[in-house]
Design an enzyme around this catalytic site. Sequence first.
Site: not given
Length: 385
Positions: A101, A196, A224
Site C-alpha cells: 500500500y 516506501d 509517520k
Amino acid sequence: AYIEDLDGHRYLDFVGSWGPAIVGHAHPDVTQAVYRAVDRGLSFGAPCEDETNLAELILSALPGHDRIRFVSSGTEACMSAVRLARAATGRDLIIKFAGNYHGHADAMLVEAGSGAITHGVPTSPGINRELARATLSCRYNDATSVQSMFERHPGEIAAVLVEPVAGNMGLVLPSDGFLESVRELCTKHGALLVFDEVMTGFRVAWGGYQRLCGIEPDLTCLGKVIGGGMPVAAYAGCAEIMEQVSPAGPVYQAGTLSGNPVAMAAGLATLKLCSSNGFYDTIGTRTLALAEGLAQAANEYAVHLQTEAIGGMLGVAFCKQRVQDFEDAKSCDHRLFASFFHEMLDRGVWLPPSGYEAWFISASHTNDDVSFAVNAAREAFGALQ
C-alpha cells in the site's frame, strides 16, 4: 502507551496512530517542542529552522541521499516520488507489488493492501483505466515476476516501488535475496528503485530498513515516525535526481502546509528521542517478546498463529504457514482475527482492527505491558475454543 475512550475505558494501545507514536502518546519532550513552536506561529509559507534541522538529521541516517522534500502525507510522498521517477527516466510505467500500500493516489490503488483490501476494494472505483494500466503489479517476494515484467516492457519501466518490509498485508518480511535481486534488475534496466519506508522508516531501525539490509534505493518515501504524530512525510534521494524538483528543476510539487513549523518541531523532537543509545534495541526486544508470547499462548490452545517481529513492528496471521505474499495473506482466517480482536478489546487491549495491518510497539510500552497483552491473548484464545 494507553488511550481512553469517551466512556472512560482504558486500553493498552498497539495501534499507535498507525505507527507515528513510537515514543508513546504525549511525550513531554514532543509536546513541549510543539507548544514552543505554536507560540511563534502556526504556518508561514516559508522554510523554518526546524525544517532544515530535521532535514539534516534524516539525511544523516540515509546513505546515498543528499536532498529531501517535506510533504504532509505518505500518499503525497509516494505520488511525488513516482512523478519524479517518471520525469528522471522519461518513462511511464511503474511496478508495484500486490498487497503493498502506497497511499490513495490513483496510480497506487492497484492491488493495494491495508484498508483497501480490508474493505474489499484493492482496486478502487473512480480510477481512470488508462492511468491504472501504467501501474504493473508483481508478486511480493518473487524477483522472477519482476524480471519477467522488465522483459515484457523493455525500456518502458520508470521505477519499482516497494515496501521493503510489507506492513499492509500483515507484516511480511522480504525473503533472502529478494530486495537484492530487485536492486540489480533496476540497475540493469535503467529504472529507479523506490523504497516506501513511510511505515518502516525510523520505526524498525535508525533510518529504516535500508540501514538493516544494506541496500540503497534511488528514492525513499518517509512518513509517520518522522512527524511524531503530526502530518509529516517526505521523499528523498541523491542530488542529481532531487534537483529536478521545482524550483530547482521542472518537476512541479508544492504544498502550502508542507514543512510547517509545528509539524517540524514534533518530528525533530521525536527523532532526537529515537537517536538515543539503545532505543531500537529496547523496543525491538519488547516487540520480539510480545511476538513469542503470543505464539506460545496460541500454541497452548492449538491455534494456528504465525507471528513476525522487526524493530517496533509486529504482525500476526491466523494460518498454518508463514505469509510470503498477498495470496498467502488473503488465505488467512480473517474471521478468526476479527473475533480475536473483540476478545482482546474486551480485555483492555486495542489492536489494529484488521488482519491486514501491522501492530506498533512504542518506547512507552513496558515489560509489564507485554505480559498483560500476552495474558489477555491467552484468555482470548481460550474463549474462542
